[in-house]
Every structure is written in structure tokens, then in C-alpha cells.
Scaffold this active site. Structure first.
Site, PDB file in Angstrom:
ATOM      1  CG  HIS A   1      41.963  33.866  34.653  1.00 22.98           C
ATOM      2  ND1 HIS A   1      42.111  34.139  35.823  1.00 22.98           N
ATOM      3  CD2 HIS A   1      40.696  33.832  34.186  1.00 22.98           C
ATOM      4  CE1 HIS A   1      40.926  33.937  36.331  1.00 22.98           C
ATOM      5  NE2 HIS A   1      39.992  33.733  35.524  1.00 22.98           N
ATOM      6  CB  THR A   2      46.811  37.580  30.586  1.00 23.58           C
ATOM      7  OG1 THR A   2      45.802  38.680  30.420  1.00 23.58           O
ATOM      8  CG2 THR A   2      46.400  36.929  29.502  1.00 23.58           C
TER       9      THR A   2
ATOM     10  CB  SER B   1      25.650  50.044  50.606  1.00 23.23           C
ATOM     11  OG  SER B   1      25.384  49.819  49.421  1.00 23.23           O
TER      12      SER B   1
ATOM     13  CE1 TYR C   1      41.397  36.398  39.385  1.00 20.74           C
ATOM     14  CE2 TYR C   1      42.849  36.449  41.389  1.00 20.74           C
ATOM     15  CZ  TYR C   1      42.373  36.859  40.166  1.00 20.74           C
ATOM     16  OH  TYR C   1      43.163  37.779  39.690  1.00 20.74           O
TER      17      TYR C   1
ATOM     18  CG  LEU D   1      29.869  43.742  34.669  1.00 21.60           C
ATOM     19  CD1 LEU D   1      28.805  44.598  34.297  1.00 21.60           C
ATOM     20  CD2 LEU D   1      30.772  43.421  33.421  1.00 21.60           C
TER      21      LEU D   1
ATOM     22  CB  SER E   1      27.704  41.412  37.215  1.00 21.70           C
ATOM     23  OG  SER E   1      28.416  42.409  37.643  1.00 21.70           O
TER      24      SER E   1
ATOM     25  CD  GLU F   1      39.737  42.621  45.325  1.00 17.03           C
ATOM     26  OE1 GLU F   1      39.477  43.879  45.102  1.00 17.03           O
ATOM     27  OE2 GLU F   1      39.000  41.789  45.109  1.00 17.03           O
TER      28      GLU F   1
ATOM     29  CB  SER G   1      34.900  44.603  45.043  1.00 14.29           C
ATOM     30  OG  SER G   1      34.973  43.496  44.051  1.00 14.29           O
TER      31      SER G   1
ATOM     32  CG  ASP H   1      39.345  43.644  37.867  1.00 16.14           C
ATOM     33  OD1 ASP H   1      39.500  43.433  36.505  1.00 16.14           O
ATOM     34  OD2 ASP H   1      38.789  42.939  38.875  1.00 16.14           O
TER      35      ASP H   1
HETATM   36  C1  GLA Z   1      39.455  39.490  38.242  1.00 19.85           C
HETATM   37  C2  GLA Z   1      40.645  40.167  38.914  1.00 19.85           C
HETATM   38  C3  GLA Z   1      41.624  40.525  37.730  1.00 19.85           C
HETATM   39  C4  GLA Z   1      41.782  39.778  36.543  1.00 19.85           C
HETATM   40  C5  GLA Z   1      40.618  39.025  36.388  1.00 19.85           C
HETATM   41  C6  GLA Z   1      40.641  37.769  35.003  1.00 19.85           C
HETATM   42  O1  GLA Z   1      38.724  40.213  37.735  1.00 19.85           O
HETATM   43  O2  GLA Z   1      40.419  41.037  39.938  1.00 19.85           O
HETATM   44  O3  GLA Z   1      42.790  41.152  38.360  1.00 19.85           O
HETATM   45  O4  GLA Z   1      42.881  38.579  37.008  1.00 19.85           O
HETATM   46  O5  GLA Z   1      39.762  38.643  37.137  1.00 19.85           O
HETATM   47  O6  GLA Z   1      41.301  38.202  34.173  1.00 19.85           O
END
Ligand code: GLA
Length: 387
Positions: A34-35, A67, A224, A127, A125, A162, A130, A174
């Protein structure tokens, strides 16, 4: 794998002549949570698990998606014209969003395609299944149309889709980790400048273990976006008393000095997490470079505590996995990873402790939560490829 996927594609879409097979990884974040939407640092890596895609361009405008992870949904048809998100959000909103995003950036996707996907990342999960689909779709479109975009651009286009198509205000971590992945390396990225460096992950006698809580969540229905706007409000309050662009601009000391400008105690905690986590991430990478893996582990643990107490994105499932992991001898560090609210934890575990880890954490989790967790010893892999 390649042959099986082509065979399935052939069954569904009238042969596989001219179809190509692609792969994009999932990701795990080692520290820096969350940075990324707060102008801070992150330290993720791509995994060898991810999403496989078989794709072939069509001459008409039709999109046919299938899928192997959602076989019950069958082939989902739509058109490349007038792309808009479906209310009944299904997975096809991700590839469609990326096609739409290319168009928005002046790279028109003019033809339809047949696309088969198979992912071996557990869904929901944390990981990044998406983001993996987004980067994969961008990678396929680049190959099909010859668009002049770099892998970094693919990450930005994925994030844009997204944000704007799927309505999740995610940061860049991500998609960047997936598009820029490098075997045996994590990526130390400054999200304020987009400067990055690769850092080799050499864990002598230890492995990265992912524990999956099996508590599903999507970012759309999680808190989020709420966390993100809490941080934005705190930043606006701080800007009145100090000259900064993002929370990532502050050191711990500067934050302590200025924090009274934030008018709500909850927001103080949210901002404190963003500031301290950013500093922790820089310290963790320095520790890793100095071969001080114990310190890296301590910082991972501190990251979890901050996400639990200040940022409040963990929940009983993730807390149980982490707190049980801390009790196991041979665990160097353990924390939640990704957005939180469910999903996975990441731990660094000494080789000889891995079996005990799975057994002890697994047993305690089942007793407390009532259903089982899954454990994966993972490897750090490359970004997207044509197979
Ligand atoms: C999700 C978001 C990322 C990031 C993380 C938390 O994975 O897609 O951009 O903010 O949460 O670190």
C-alpha cells in the site's frame, strides 16, 4: 502444457492453425505494501506460476473468450466494437479493458480474436491473477498488431484499464512486477519516479513460501479504494503545512513532526503506515544487499504489524497465518502480501523448516478458521513470453 492448450483451443475454435501460445506470470510482493499509490517504494517479484493464453486474430469484429478456470461459463462472445464493462463482472472485463485501453491510447484494436486462457495462480489469492491477465492481453496485442510499446508501457496500459474500465484504483506495482519480471530477482521500484533496479534474491538455505488463506476477495468489493482516499485526504492536510508531493516524500521524523495537521486519528494511522512502510522497504533492500536476511525478515514482520494495526487490511485469516508462522522455528520473516483482506501471506522459511511450517501453520489455521490453507513453495520467474 503448450500442446494441451493448443488442443483445447482447436476443439473450441475450429483448429489451432495460426494460433500462438503466450504466458504472463503472477507476482508476490516481498515488502512495500500500500505504498505504490502513495509515491513510495515497492519490492515485488514475478513468479513462475501465471496465466497461459492461446490467441488468434480474427478477420471480423467478434471476440470469443474461454477460460479453463471457469469452464462452466463456456465460450463468452462479444465484439471489439463499443467495448464497455459488463455489469455482471466476469473475467472477460480484464482482456476487454486492455483492448479498450489500447484504443484510448491511440492504438486501435481493429479485429476480433479467439482467446483461451488457463491460469495456475489461485483466483482471488492476491497473487495478481487479474494483472497477469491484463499484461498477457497487452503482450498478445503487441505481438498481433506490432504496436510500438515497451513492457513498461504494457504495465501502464494494464493499470489504466484496471482503473478506468474495471473501476479499481490500483497502483502500478502488480502490472509492473509482471511486465518487468526477471528470474531470481525482485524489483525495487520507486513509484514516484518509476526508477527501478533489479535485486538478486539469493536465499542460501531458505525459500519463499506463500500461504493462501482461501478467503476470497476482489479489490472491487474490498476497502481498497477507501484506503486510497483516506491517504489522499491525509496528504492534502499535510500539504498545508509542508511542501510535499506524496506521503513517500516524508521520513519518519518529518511525519512525526507534521502529523498533527491530519485532523482524524484514523487517517493519522493510515498515513503513518504509508510513510513507515516506504522507509521500511528501503531499509529492507539495503539489508538484503548487505546479505542481512535476518534484518530483512524483521522488517517483513514489522510490515505485517503495521498493516494489521495502522492500515487495518489484514483480518483474522491473514493474522492467523502470520502469527502462527512467527512461532515456527526457522521462519525468517512472514507478512501478508498484496492488497490484504484475504488472499495470501509471504514467508521466508529455512529449507529444513518448510515441512514443519506447513504442518504447524496448516493445523492451527484449520482449527481456528474452520477451513484449510494452501501452501506453495514458489520460484521467482521472468516476465511475459511467447511459448
Ligand atoms: C493491490 C494493488 C497494488 C497495490 C497492492 C497493495 O495488489 O493492485 O497496486 O496497491 O494492492 O500494496
Amino acid at each position: 502444457m503448450r500442446e494441451q492448450l493448443l488442443e483445447k483451443f482447436g476443439e473450441l475454435f475450429g483448429g489451432s492453425a495460426g494460433a500462438k501460445v503466450y504466458f504472463a506470470p503472477g507476482r508476490v510482493n516481498l515488502i512495500g505494501e500500500h505504498t505504490d499509490y502513495n509515491g513510495g517504494h515497492v519490492f515485488p517479484c514475478a513468479l513462475t506460476i501465471g496465466t497461459y493464453g492461446v490467441a488468434r486474430k480474427r478477420e471480423d469484429k467478434k471476440l470469443r473468450f474461454y477460460s479453463m478456470n471457469f469452464e462452466k461459463l463456456g465460450v463468452i462472445e462479444s465484439s471489439v466494437e463499443g467495448l464497455k464493462p459488463e455489469k455482471e463482472a466476469d473475467w472477460t472485463n480484464y482482456p476487454k479493458g486492455v483492448m479498450w485501453a489500447f484504443g484510448e491510447k491511440g492504438m486501435e484494436v481493429t479485429c476480433g480474436m479467439d482467446l483461451l486462457l488457463y491460469g495456475n495462480i489461485p483466483n482471488g489469492s492476491g497473487l495478481s491473477s487479474s494483472a497477469s491477465v491484463e499484461v498477457l492481453t497487452g503482450f498478445i496485442l503487441r505481438d498481433m498488431y506490432g504496436f510500438a510499446v515497451t513492457n513498461q508501457d504494457l504495465a501502464l496500459i494494464g493499470q489504466y484499464s484496471e482503473n478506468k474500465f474495471n473501476g479499481v484504483n490500483c497502483g502500478i506495482m502488480d502490472q509492473f512486477a509482471i511486465a518487468m519480471g526477471k528470474k531470481d530477482n525482485a524489483i525495487f521500484l520507486d513509484t514516484a519516479t518509476m526508477e527501478f533496479e533489479y535485486a538478486p534474491i539469493r536465499l542460501e538455505g531458505a525459500k519463499v513460501v506463500i500461504s493462501c488463506s482461501n478467503k476470497k476477495r476482489g479489490l472491487g468489493d474490498s476497502k481498497y479504494n477507501e484506503r486510497r482516499s483516506e491517504c489522499e485526504t491525509a496528504l492534502a492536510e499535510l500539504k498545508k503545512v509542508t511542501d510535499i508531493q506524496t506521503l513517500g516524500d516524508l521520513s519518519e521524523e518529518q511525519f512525526e513532526e507534521k502529523k498533527d495537521a491530519i485532523k482524524d486519528p484514523v487517517r493519522v494511522r493510515r498515513a503513518r503506515h504509508a510513510v513507515y512502510e516506504n522507509q521500511r522497504t528501503m531499509k529492507a533492500v539495503a539489508a538484503l544487499k548487505a546479505n542481512n536476511i535476518e534484518e530483512f525478515g524483521r522488517l517483513m514482520n514489522a510490515s505485517h504489524v503495521s498493516l494489521r494495526d495502522d492500515y487495518e487490511v489484514t483480518g483474522i485469516e491473514l493474522d492467523t497465518l502470520v502469527e502462527e508462522a512467527w512461532k515456527v522455528e526457522g521462519v525468517i520473516g512472514s507478512r501478508m502480501t498484496g492488497a490484504g483482506f484475504g488472499g495470501c501471506t509471504v514467508s521466508i522459511v529455512k529449507d529444513e523448516a518448510i515441512e514443519a511450517f506447513k504442518e504447524q501453520v496448516g493445523k492451527a489455521y484449520l482449527e481456528k478458521i474452520g477451513y484449510a490453507a494452501d501452501f506453495y513453495v514458489v520460484e521467482i520467474g521472468d516476465g511475459p513470453v511467447i511459448l
